[in-house]
Design a protein around this motif. Structure first.
Motif, PDB file in Angstrom:
ATOM      1  N   HIS A  20       0.852  -1.196   0.000  1.00  0.00           N
ATOM      2  CA  HIS A  20       0.000   0.000   0.000  1.00  0.00           C
ATOM      3  C   HIS A  20       0.890   1.250   0.000  1.00  0.00           C
ATOM      4  CE1 HIS A  20      -3.352  -2.671   0.938  1.00  0.00           C
ATOM      5  NE2 HIS A  20      -2.624  -3.176   1.920  1.00  0.00           N
ATOM      6  N   PRO A  21       1.410   1.662  -1.150  1.00  0.00           N
ATOM      7  CA  PRO A  21       2.336   2.805  -1.212  1.00  0.00           C
ATOM      8  C   PRO A  21       1.771   4.087  -0.620  1.00  0.00           C
ATOM      9  CG  PRO A  21       2.301   1.622  -3.298  1.00  0.00           C
ATOM     10  CD  PRO A  21       1.193   1.044  -2.470  1.00  0.00           C
ATOM     11  N   GLU A  22       0.442   4.230  -0.592  1.00  0.00           N
ATOM     12  CA  GLU A  22      -0.147   5.457  -0.068  1.00  0.00           C
ATOM     13  C   GLU A  22       0.074   5.627   1.441  1.00  0.00           C
ATOM     14  OE1 GLU A  22      -3.236   2.215   0.296  1.00  0.00           O
ATOM     15  OE2 GLU A  22      -1.755   2.868  -1.194  1.00  0.00           O
ATOM     16  N   THR A  23       0.472   4.555   2.136  1.00  0.00           N
ATOM     17  CA  THR A  23       0.709   4.652   3.584  1.00  0.00           C
ATOM     18  C   THR A  23       2.021   5.354   3.916  1.00  0.00           C
ATOM     19  OG1 THR A  23       1.742   2.449   3.617  1.00  0.00           O
ATOM     20  CG2 THR A  23      -0.632   2.567   4.065  1.00  0.00           C
ATOM     21  N   ILE A  24       2.713   5.879   2.895  1.00  0.00           N
ATOM     22  CA  ILE A  24       3.981   6.556   3.117  1.00  0.00           C
ATOM     23  C   ILE A  24       3.813   7.791   4.008  1.00  0.00           C
ATOM     24  CG2 ILE A  24       3.762   7.999   1.056  1.00  0.00           C
ATOM     25  CD1 ILE A  24       6.989   6.529   2.604  1.00  0.00           C
ATOM     26  N   LYS A  25       2.600   8.333   4.119  1.00  0.00           N
ATOM     27  CA  LYS A  25       2.394   9.516   4.946  1.00  0.00           C
ATOM     28  C   LYS A  25       2.705   9.247   6.414  1.00  0.00           C
ATOM     29  CE  LYS A  25      -2.608   8.681   5.333  1.00  0.00           C
ATOM     30  NZ  LYS A  25      -3.946   9.269   5.123  1.00  0.00           N
ATOM     31  N   ASN A  26       2.516   8.010   6.870  1.00  0.00           N
ATOM     32  CA  ASN A  26       2.911   7.628   8.231  1.00  0.00           C
ATOM     33  C   ASN A  26       2.852   6.107   8.366  1.00  0.00           C
ATOM     34  OD1 ASN A  26       3.427   7.485  11.047  1.00  0.00           O
ATOM     35  ND2 ASN A  26       2.518   9.523  11.319  1.00  0.00           N
ATOM     36  N   PRO A  27       3.832   5.408   7.815  1.00  0.00           N
ATOM     37  CA  PRO A  27       3.772   3.941   7.795  1.00  0.00           C
ATOM     38  C   PRO A  27       3.792   3.308   9.185  1.00  0.00           C
ATOM     39  CG  PRO A  27       5.927   4.712   7.051  1.00  0.00           C
ATOM     40  CD  PRO A  27       5.037   5.913   7.136  1.00  0.00           C
ATOM     41  N   PHE A  28       4.381   3.983  10.170  1.00  0.00           N
ATOM     42  CA  PHE A  28       4.427   3.384  11.503  1.00  0.00           C
ATOM     43  C   PHE A  28       3.032   3.225  12.076  1.00  0.00           C
ATOM     44  CE2 PHE A  28       4.347   3.814  16.107  1.00  0.00           C
ATOM     45  CZ  PHE A  28       5.136   2.737  16.472  1.00  0.00           C
ATOM     46  N   PHE A  29       2.276   4.297  12.140  1.00  0.00           N
ATOM     47  CA  PHE A  29       0.936   4.222  12.738  1.00  0.00           C
ATOM     48  C   PHE A  29      -0.027   3.410  11.882  1.00  0.00           C
ATOM     49  CE2 PHE A  29       2.507   7.817  15.252  1.00  0.00           C
ATOM     50  CZ  PHE A  29       2.024   7.470  16.505  1.00  0.00           C
ATOM     51  N   LEU A  30       0.163   3.426  10.559  1.00  0.00           N
ATOM     52  CA  LEU A  30      -0.736   2.680   9.693  1.00  0.00           C
ATOM     53  C   LEU A  30      -0.460   1.182   9.706  1.00  0.00           C
ATOM     54  CD1 LEU A  30      -0.984   5.221   6.742  1.00  0.00           C
ATOM     55  CD2 LEU A  30      -2.732   4.651   8.447  1.00  0.00           C
ATOM     56  N   LEU A  31       0.598   0.761  10.398  1.00  0.00           N
ATOM     57  CA  LEU A  31       0.806  -0.675  10.631  1.00  0.00           C
ATOM     58  C   LEU A  31      -0.275  -1.246  11.541  1.00  0.00           C
ATOM     59  CD1 LEU A  31       4.624  -1.299  11.331  1.00  0.00           C
ATOM     60  CD2 LEU A  31       3.253  -2.306   9.508  1.00  0.00           C
ATOM     61  N   ALA A  32      -0.811  -0.403  12.416  1.00  0.00           N
ATOM     62  CA  ALA A  32      -1.751  -0.868  13.442  1.00  0.00           C
ATOM     63  C   ALA A  32      -3.170  -0.927  12.886  1.00  0.00           C
ATOM     64  CB  ALA A  32      -1.703   0.067  14.638  1.00  0.00           C
ATOM     65  N   PRO A  33      -3.981  -1.853  13.385  1.00  0.00           N
ATOM     66  CA  PRO A  33      -5.403  -1.847  13.030  1.00  0.00           C
ATOM     67  C   PRO A  33      -6.057  -0.584  13.580  1.00  0.00           C
ATOM     68  CG  PRO A  33      -4.962  -3.434  14.775  1.00  0.00           C
ATOM     69  CD  PRO A  33      -3.634  -2.956  14.279  1.00  0.00           C
ATOM     70  N   GLU A  34      -7.173  -0.199  12.999  1.00  0.00           N
ATOM     71  CA  GLU A  34      -7.809   1.067  13.344  1.00  0.00           C
ATOM     72  C   GLU A  34      -8.156   1.166  14.823  1.00  0.00           C
ATOM     73  OE1 GLU A  34     -11.547   3.830  11.821  1.00  0.00           O
ATOM     74  OE2 GLU A  34     -10.905   2.079  10.668  1.00  0.00           O
ATOM     75  N   TRP A  35      -8.588   0.057  15.418  1.00  0.00           N
ATOM     76  CA  TRP A  35      -8.985   0.084  16.826  1.00  0.00           C
ATOM     77  C   TRP A  35      -7.807   0.335  17.767  1.00  0.00           C
ATOM     78  CZ3 TRP A  35      -6.503  -3.288  19.982  1.00  0.00           C
ATOM     79  CH2 TRP A  35      -5.910  -4.420  19.395  1.00  0.00           C
ATOM     80  N   ALA A  36      -6.579   0.069  17.271  1.00  0.00           N
ATOM     81  CA  ALA A  36      -5.395   0.202  18.135  1.00  0.00           C
ATOM     82  C   ALA A  36      -4.692   1.545  17.981  1.00  0.00           C
ATOM     83  CB  ALA A  36      -4.408  -0.924  17.825  1.00  0.00           C
ATOM     84  N   LEU A  37      -5.215   2.434  17.142  1.00  0.00           N
ATOM     85  CA  LEU A  37      -4.510   3.684  16.862  1.00  0.00           C
ATOM     86  C   LEU A  37      -4.374   4.574  18.107  1.00  0.00           C
ATOM     87  CD1 LEU A  37      -5.816   4.702  13.320  1.00  0.00           C
ATOM     88  CD2 LEU A  37      -3.491   4.012  13.971  1.00  0.00           C
ATOM     89  N   ILE A  38      -5.458   4.743  18.836  1.00  0.00           N
ATOM     90  CA  ILE A  38      -5.383   5.620  20.018  1.00  0.00           C
ATOM     91  C   ILE A  38      -4.476   5.030  21.096  1.00  0.00           C
ATOM     92  CG2 ILE A  38      -6.727   6.611  21.912  1.00  0.00           C
ATOM     93  CD1 ILE A  38      -8.997   7.058  19.954  1.00  0.00           C
ATOM     94  N   PRO A  39      -4.604   3.715  21.443  1.00  0.00           N
ATOM     95  CA  PRO A  39      -3.637   3.152  22.408  1.00  0.00           C
ATOM     96  C   PRO A  39      -2.191   3.264  21.923  1.00  0.00           C
ATOM     97  CG  PRO A  39      -5.510   1.687  22.155  1.00  0.00           C
ATOM     98  CD  PRO A  39      -5.662   2.745  21.110  1.00  0.00           C
ATOM     99  N   LEU A  40      -1.976   3.069  20.605  1.00  0.00           N
ATOM    100  CA  LEU A  40      -0.619   3.171  20.064  1.00  0.00           C
ATOM    101  C   LEU A  40      -0.108   4.606  20.163  1.00  0.00           C
ATOM    102  CD1 LEU A  40       1.764   1.780  18.682  1.00  0.00           C
ATOM    103  CD2 LEU A  40       0.675   2.273  16.470  1.00  0.00           C
ATOM    104  N   LEU A  41      -0.997   5.567  19.930  1.00  0.00           N
ATOM    105  CA  LEU A  41      -0.612   6.972  20.047  1.00  0.00           C
ATOM    106  C   LEU A  41      -0.177   7.292  21.478  1.00  0.00           C
ATOM    107  CD1 LEU A  41      -0.479   9.858  18.855  1.00  0.00           C
ATOM    108  CD2 LEU A  41      -2.885  10.113  19.498  1.00  0.00           C
ATOM    109  N   LEU A  42      -0.941   6.817  22.456  1.00  0.00           N
ATOM    110  CA  LEU A  42      -0.598   7.056  23.860  1.00  0.00           C
ATOM    111  C   LEU A  42       0.712   6.365  24.234  1.00  0.00           C
ATOM    112  CD1 LEU A  42      -4.138   6.648  25.488  1.00  0.00           C
ATOM    113  CD2 LEU A  42      -2.899   8.779  25.051  1.00  0.00           C
ATOM    114  N   LEU A  43       0.889   5.110  23.782  1.00  0.00           N
ATOM    115  CA  LEU A  43       2.127   4.383  24.071  1.00  0.00           C
ATOM    116  C   LEU A  43       3.323   5.076  23.432  1.00  0.00           C
ATOM    117  CD1 LEU A  43       3.544   1.907  25.274  1.00  0.00           C
ATOM    118  CD2 LEU A  43       2.993   0.661  23.162  1.00  0.00           C
ATOM    119  N   SER A  44       3.136   5.582  22.211  1.00  0.00           N
ATOM    120  CA  SER A  44       4.223   6.297  21.525  1.00  0.00           C
ATOM    121  C   SER A  44       4.612   7.549  22.289  1.00  0.00           C
ATOM    122  CB  SER A  44       3.794   6.671  20.103  1.00  0.00           C
ATOM    123  OG  SER A  44       3.456   5.542  19.348  1.00  0.00           O
TER     124      SER A  44
END
Length: 622
Positions: free
Chosen positions: A269-293
């Motif tokens: 998915h080349p379009e994920t270049i805008k932020n490949p780290f966060f887009l690795l996570a499923p949508e439900w995990a984005l907020i927990p991942l943001l807090l952990l980051s």
């Protein structure tokens, strides 16, 4: 006993994960994005993704695993590490004609670390908060204010110490690395072909395909190894074994899985270049991942700030920075310190950086020059230690140096192009600290030399005072003297103006030895110069803080009993004036005067009760 040692090693290893690897552990937040979406316009393709992944893998292997973990960690001084420690070690068995060059390299490396200490907190926290753009694009205007708020809180709580907060570091960073591994592994399972990038062929193919652009793109790939110097600087808190185990068992596998997982995602998915780290996570995990980051980047920033505090204490004790207030925030760990002046200086510098650059991508352009410069200096100083201190085969050392510089110099050269895109900032910060350190060292040496030029013989003066004593008053007088066998300026002025002498006179010189610690049995040396005069030399390592009560205790053990409340401390205070000089040296003199006016006074530095101090002043042209 064996079980206890295993448990202790496990605890220390877990702690090392929380402190040592915070900086390098948060690099996946921005590294691959900057490699592919940076100013070079390389874009997402199999050749570019495989090329960068191969470069990252081999950089982590050669720079961190081999250079630092296998070689550089060997160069410790009583368990302590860091570029200034390496400088001290390199100078011990070196000819005096090369000593200036070694000191200059060490000071440049130390100055570069201050530049790194400003950039790292800013880029780490901002890259984490930028995950808001993925969670809710409308919140992107809050990235800068939130980053400033988080860092403000971080710098404010520094005065509280990191003892209680530090207990959370290891578990949080362990969760962070496991999260990196899981996110990366999920993506690799979907596209296992990405593992082909382990083959060094793809790194060579990258240079062949992209030619000159590929060389400058190394400046982005080097983001993956920023923080490697922390392995060496923080080794005093942990054993080398724990640091190595943490790297090879947890940190390195987690980083590689995440980098390769991001690569697999981008190829699908080349379009994920805008932020490949966060887009690795499923949508439900984005907020927990943001807090952990956010937590992980705060910890990474804390580790760098603590490293700057340790470097500053080292420089102060070696005489390269003026004495300043150092607060010990733990009764158990000497490495947990807080330096108010440096803390707030860093804070305001970080605020300016965030407000000026406004995004982690812009900050990435300023990152890398000072890091790679310090890496190259570390290589040279390490090889000097290997040749001169350890007597390694000179041909083997020369070959090792050539191999290390074969990596360091291209990385440094590739980053030079960043100077006009923001790289000037950490260089200017480093240059400012280098000017301060060299100015303080040289001008202070000149002042001490001038104070020692009065030409009177200490022994002759003592003999004269014993033969024709002035009025004697009860008690003990301690005169602080910077140099042994030289009449203290305060003693001369006391005799000139007061014309009295105490029944017992102690000439005290406090020395900082070129070692981290001095054993208590070697702390104090006492020599009786006459029936009423004593010469005391107190020795401290650069990681120790002189304490007058401690000195008196050791003197009592050695047979010289002194009671604090029955002792007067005579100290000299020089009112300095810059004399006629060329304009550049005059500016340097003005800088020294400003530093001297704001330096910590001797009574505070040595913890002498203020009501026991008598200061006698003199005016001096410099």
């Amino acid at each position: 006993m064996g079980a206890h040692n295993k448990q202790s090693l496990a605890v220390v290893t877990l702690s090392a994960i929380g402190v040592v690897y915070g900086d390098i552990g948060t690099s996946p937040l921005y590294t691959l994005r900057e490699c592919l979406a940076g100013d070079w316009g390389i874009g997402v393709s199999q050749a570019s993704v495989f090329g960068f992944l191969s470069l990252i893998f081999w950089l982590l292997t050669t720079v961190v695993s081999i250079k630092y973990l296998i070689f550089v960690l060997r160069a410790d001084d009583a368990g302590e590490g860091g570029i200034l420690t390496l400088m001290s070690l390199a100078g011990r068995n070196l000819d005096s004609r090369f000593m200036t060059l070694v000191v200059l390299m060490g000071l440049i490396g130390g100055s570069f670390f201050y530049g790194d200490g400003v950039i790292t907190p800013a880029i780490s926290v901002m890259s984490a908060i930028e995950g808001l753009e993925i969670v809710a694009p409308s919140l992107d205007t809050y990235i800068v204010p939130l980053s400033i708020a988080i860092l403000t809180l971080l710098f404010v709580i520094q005065r509280k110490g990191t003892g209680s907060i530090g207990k959370l570091f290891a578990p949080v960073m362990m969760i962070w690395f496991l999260t990196l591994a899981v996110l990366g592994a999920r993506s690799i399972i979907d596209y296992p072909q990405v593992l082909q990038a382990l083959n060094p062929y793809w790194a060579f193919n990258f240079f062949v395909k992209y030619k000159l652009i590929s060389f400058f793109a190394l400046g982005a790939a080097v983001l993956s190894v920023t923080g490697a110097e922390a392995l060496y600087a923080d080794m005093g808190h942990f054993s080398c074994k724990a640091i190595r185990i943490a790297w090879f068992v947890v940190v390195l596998p987690s980083l590689l899985l995440n980098y390769f997982g991001q690569g697999a995602l981008l190829l699908q998915h080349p379009e994920t270049i805008k932020n490949p780290f966060f887009l690795l996570a499923p949508e439900w995990a984005l907020i927990p991942l943001l807090l952990l980051s956010a937590f992980a980047t705060v910890i990474a920033s804390q580790a760098v700030i603590s490293g700057v505090f340790s470097l500053t204490r080292h420089a102060v004790r070696l005489g390269y920075l003026p004495p300043m207030r150092i607060i010990y925030t733990s009764d158990m760990e000497s490495g947990q310190i807080y330096i108010p002046a440096i803390n707030w200086m860093l804070y305001f510098a970080v605020l300016v950086v965030i407000a000026s650059f406004k995004s982690s991508s812009n900050l990435a352009a300023a990152y890398g020059i000072v890091v790679t410069g310090t890496m190259a200096l570390t290589s040279v100083l390490f090889c000097i230690v290997a040749a001169k201190n350890w007597h390694w085969n000179r041909w083997a050392v020369s070959l090792l140096l050539a191999l290390l510089l074969l990596i360091d110099i291209p990385l440094f050269s590739a980053n030079l192009i960043k100077i006009f895109a923001g790289g000037w900032l950490p260089i200017c910060i480093g240059a400012a600290f280098l000017i301060v350190m060299t100015t303080w060292r040289s001008e202070r040496f000149n002042v001490i030399r001038r104070l020692s030029e009065h030409g009177n013989s200490l022994q002759a003066m003592i003999a004269s005072l014993e033969k024709n004593p002035p009025v004697r008053v009860p008690g003990t007088a301690v005169y602080l003297s910077r140099v042994v066998n030289v009449i203290p300026t305060a003693l001369l002025h006391n005799m000139k103006h007061n014309k009295v002498l105490h029944e017992r006179v102690v000439l005290l010189t406090i020395r900082t030895e070129d070692v981290p610690y001095v054993a208590n049995v070697q702390r104090v040396t006492i020599e009786q110069l006459s029936p009423s005069f004593w010469q005391v030399v107190a020795r401290y390592g650069w990681r120790e803080t002189p304490n007058m009560e401690g000195i008196f205790h050791r003197c009592a053990v050695e047979g010289l009993n002194c009671r604090m409340m029955e002792t007067s401390f005579f100290m000299s205070h020089e009112a300095l004036i810059v004399g006629p000089r060329p304009w550049l040296l005059r500016l340097r003199g003005k800088l020294f005067l400003a530093l001297a006016r704001n330096a910590l006074r001797s009574p505070d530095l040595f913890e002498v009760p203020p009501n026991r101090v008598i200061e006698l002043g003199t005016q001096m042209d410099i």
